[in-house]
Motif scaffolding. Structure first.
Motif, mmCIF file in Angstrom:
data_model
loop_
_atom_site.group_PDB
_atom_site.id
_atom_site.type_symbol
_atom_site.label_atom_id
_atom_site.label_comp_id
_atom_site.label_asym_id
_atom_site.label_seq_id
_atom_site.Cartn_x
_atom_site.Cartn_y
_atom_site.Cartn_z
ATOM 1 N N VAL A 98 0.676 -1.652 0.381
ATOM 2 C CA VAL A 98 0.241 0.086 -0.406
ATOM 3 C C VAL A 98 1.146 1.523 -0.171
ATOM 4 O O VAL A 98 1.918 1.739 0.826
ATOM 5 N N LEU A 99 0.579 2.278 -0.999
ATOM 6 C CA LEU A 99 1.113 3.668 -1.392
ATOM 7 C C LEU A 99 0.239 4.703 -0.828
ATOM 8 O O LEU A 99 -0.926 4.523 -1.341
ATOM 9 N N GLY A 100 0.702 5.029 0.520
ATOM 10 C CA GLY A 100 -0.462 6.328 0.561
ATOM 11 C C GLY A 100 -0.868 6.031 1.780
ATOM 12 O O GLY A 100 -1.078 5.036 2.316
ATOM 13 N N ASP A 101 -1.197 7.502 2.387
ATOM 14 C CA ASP A 101 -2.340 7.471 3.610
ATOM 15 C C ASP A 101 -3.460 7.108 3.786
ATOM 16 O O ASP A 101 -4.091 7.538 2.652
ATOM 17 N N PHE A 102 -4.117 6.758 5.235
ATOM 18 C CA PHE A 102 -5.564 6.853 5.019
ATOM 19 C C PHE A 102 -6.634 6.438 6.212
ATOM 20 O O PHE A 102 -5.312 6.155 7.291
ATOM 21 N N ASP A 103 -7.402 6.829 6.962
ATOM 22 C CA ASP A 103 -8.298 6.110 7.737
ATOM 23 C C ASP A 103 -9.581 5.880 7.473
ATOM 24 O O ASP A 103 -10.080 5.640 8.310
ATOM 25 N N ASP A 104 -9.855 5.151 6.325
ATOM 26 C CA ASP A 104 -10.734 4.383 6.115
ATOM 27 C C ASP A 104 -10.646 3.082 6.981
ATOM 28 O O ASP A 104 -10.213 2.493 6.370
ATOM 29 N N LEU A 105 -12.154 2.951 7.223
ATOM 30 C CA LEU A 105 -11.974 1.769 8.459
ATOM 31 C C LEU A 105 -12.458 0.708 7.477
ATOM 32 O O LEU A 105 -12.053 -0.592 7.361
ATOM 33 N N ALA A 106 -12.905 0.505 6.205
ATOM 34 C CA ALA A 106 -13.557 -0.280 5.246
ATOM 35 C C ALA A 106 -12.229 -0.770 4.479
ATOM 36 O O ALA A 106 -12.038 -2.354 4.378
ATOM 37 N N TYR A 154 -9.268 6.379 -4.352
ATOM 38 C CA TYR A 154 -9.450 7.363 -4.020
ATOM 39 C C TYR A 154 -10.724 8.372 -3.782
ATOM 40 O O TYR A 154 -11.746 7.271 -4.134
ATOM 41 N N PRO A 155 -10.999 9.236 -4.151
ATOM 42 C CA PRO A 155 -12.076 9.643 -3.440
ATOM 43 C C PRO A 155 -13.398 9.616 -4.156
ATOM 44 O O PRO A 155 -13.286 10.042 -5.359
ATOM 45 N N LYS A 156 -15.097 9.261 -3.335
ATOM 46 C CA LYS A 156 -15.920 9.580 -4.816
ATOM 47 C C LYS A 156 -16.316 11.009 -5.011
ATOM 48 O O LYS A 156 -15.765 12.260 -4.242
ATOM 49 N N GLY A 157 -17.277 10.814 -6.070
ATOM 50 C CA GLY A 157 -17.739 12.744 -6.136
ATOM 51 C C GLY A 157 -16.820 13.515 -7.130
ATOM 52 O O GLY A 157 -15.353 13.204 -7.559
ATOM 53 N N LYS A 158 -18.078 14.805 -8.738
ATOM 54 C CA LYS A 158 -17.629 14.977 -8.064
ATOM 55 C C LYS A 158 -16.079 16.279 -8.398
ATOM 56 O O LYS A 158 -15.764 17.017 -9.737
ATOM 57 N N ALA A 159 -16.843 16.944 -6.931
ATOM 58 C CA ALA A 159 -15.690 17.442 -6.578
ATOM 59 C C ALA A 159 -13.847 16.414 -6.018
ATOM 60 O O ALA A 159 -13.407 17.363 -6.375
ATOM 61 N N ALA A 160 -14.068 15.401 -6.180
ATOM 62 C CA ALA A 160 -12.548 14.852 -5.609
ATOM 63 C C ALA A 160 -12.007 15.336 -7.321
ATOM 64 O O ALA A 160 -11.567 14.853 -8.291
ATOM 65 N N SER A 161 -10.225 15.583 -6.707
ATOM 66 C CA SER A 161 -9.799 16.139 -7.262
ATOM 67 C C SER A 161 -8.200 15.843 -6.690
ATOM 68 O O SER A 161 -7.180 16.201 -5.991
ATOM 69 N N GLY A 175 0.264 4.396 -20.414
ATOM 70 C CA GLY A 175 0.185 3.480 -21.151
ATOM 71 C C GLY A 175 -0.765 2.040 -20.552
ATOM 72 O O GLY A 175 -0.684 0.563 -20.374
ATOM 73 N N PHE A 176 -1.212 2.441 -19.114
ATOM 74 C CA PHE A 176 -2.272 1.083 -18.676
ATOM 75 C C PHE A 176 -3.880 1.212 -18.913
ATOM 76 O O PHE A 176 -3.660 2.269 -19.417
ATOM 77 N N ARG A 177 -4.771 0.469 -19.071
ATOM 78 C CA ARG A 177 -5.917 0.288 -18.800
ATOM 79 C C ARG A 177 -6.312 -0.789 -17.542
ATOM 80 O O ARG A 177 -6.264 -0.653 -16.675
ATOM 81 N N ASP A 178 -7.692 0.772 -17.449
ATOM 82 C CA ASP A 178 -8.409 -0.013 -16.540
ATOM 83 C C ASP A 178 -9.517 -1.217 -16.232
ATOM 84 O O ASP A 178 -10.063 -1.364 -17.756
ATOM 85 N N ASN A 179 -9.121 -2.308 -16.252
ATOM 86 C CA ASN A 179 -9.963 -3.768 -15.999
ATOM 87 C C ASN A 179 -10.567 -3.700 -14.741
ATOM 88 O O ASN A 179 -12.134 -5.276 -15.418
ATOM 89 N N LYS A 180 -10.536 -2.721 -13.881
ATOM 90 C CA LYS A 180 -11.671 -3.522 -12.857
ATOM 91 C C LYS A 180 -12.410 -2.080 -11.631
ATOM 92 O O LYS A 180 -11.351 -1.130 -11.770
ATOM 93 N N SER A 181 -13.259 -2.030 -12.077
ATOM 94 C CA SER A 181 -13.735 -1.035 -10.329
ATOM 95 C C SER A 181 -14.717 -1.437 -9.220
ATOM 96 O O SER A 181 -15.262 -2.742 -9.396
ATOM 97 N N CYS A 182 -14.665 -1.056 -8.189
ATOM 98 C CA CYS A 182 -15.448 -1.217 -6.764
ATOM 99 C C CYS A 182 -15.657 0.033 -6.433
ATOM 100 O O CYS A 182 -14.816 0.408 -5.851
ATOM 101 N N ALA A 183 -16.032 -0.242 -4.959
ATOM 102 C CA ALA A 183 -16.379 0.609 -4.082
ATOM 103 C C ALA A 183 -15.703 0.174 -2.779
ATOM 104 O O ALA A 183 -15.756 -0.930 -2.804
ATOM 105 N N VAL A 184 -14.877 1.507 -2.361
ATOM 106 C CA VAL A 184 -14.322 0.847 -1.027
ATOM 107 C C VAL A 184 -15.181 1.014 0.298
ATOM 108 O O VAL A 184 -15.287 0.248 1.419
ATOM 109 N N SER A 185 -15.987 2.118 0.308
ATOM 110 C CA SER A 185 -16.654 2.964 1.011
ATOM 111 C C SER A 185 -18.018 3.749 0.985
ATOM 112 O O SER A 185 -17.695 4.270 0.337
ATOM 113 N N GLU A 186 -18.185 4.471 1.303
ATOM 114 C CA GLU A 186 -18.761 6.188 1.781
ATOM 115 C C GLU A 186 -18.023 6.647 0.821
ATOM 116 O O GLU A 186 -18.806 7.904 0.192
#
Length: 203
Positions: A98-106, A154-161, A175-186
């Motif tokens: 894991v790269l980066g910091d987070f405080d998400d329980l899920a 990354y954060p959800k929503g149109k305002a996320a940047s 050169g990377f292709r997205d091949n799957k997505s999923c919700a992590v949390s709210e």
């Protein structure tokens, strides 16, 4: 996991044709009746020919789906949704770096017993992106470990940047292709990328 069907619905005194969508965490009605029903609130299911009755405490959602489709919905709604760890493809045997910091329980719970501090030992990479600097570090890690898939979280929503569109543009241009997505949390969502076999252009 999911299913989308046209049904005739009875819900809170309303009756109309709707598009019924079964997601991992909820049943969604779109069209003449709009509703979101948490699957965790379902107390019982009853199947009568093509009519599926979903008990939700003191309320009922009735979906007339037709015999074949109702049977499939009945099985689907009785099947527990996959865990976040399963959706991310991580486990003790398939650990993540894991790269980066987070405080998400899920995300914290999904990574229990499935996280390593050694990049070489990881089978999948997870990068939490909340700044442009995080995006740059993600690209560096993805290129240096290109045989391994990388989940951009990354954060959800149109305002996320950076948000979904900008991250996809940067990754595809690299050169990377997205091949799957999923919700992590709210708050968070995730998209998995892998290095394309052939170069691809901008999104």
């Amino acid at each position: 996991m999911g299913r989308e069907s046209v049904a005739y619905a009875d819900w809170k005194g309303q009756s109309a044709e709707v598009k019924a969508i079964a997601e991992a965490s909820e049943v969604i009605l779109r069209g003449a009746i709009k509703a979101r029903v948490p699957r965790a609130a379902i107390t019982a299911l009853r199947l009568d020919d093509g009519l599926l009755t979903i008990d939700l405490g003191t309320e009922q959602l009735r979906l007339n789906l037709g015999i074949a489709e109702a049977a499939k919905w009945h099985v689907l709604l009785q099947t527990p949704p996959p865990s976040l760890a399963a959706k991310l493809g991580i486990s003790t045997e398939k650990p993540a770096f894991v790269l980066g910091d987070f405080d998400d329980l899920a995300l914290t719970e999904a990574l229990l017993g499935a996280r390593v501090s050694n990049l070489a030992a990881a089978t999948v990479l997870i990068s939490v992106i909340v700044t442009d600097q995080d995006m740059a570090r993600t690209l560096d890690m993805a290129h240096e470990n290109s045989p391994k898939p990388v989940w951009c979280v990354y954060p959800k929503g149109k305002a996320a940047s950076p948000g979904d569109s900008s991250i996809r543009l940067v990754m595809r241009n690299a050169g990377f292709r997205d091949n799957k997505s999923c919700a992590v949390s709210e708050r968070l969502t995730a998209t998995r990328y892998a290095l394309a076999v052939k170069p691809i252009g901008p999104a």
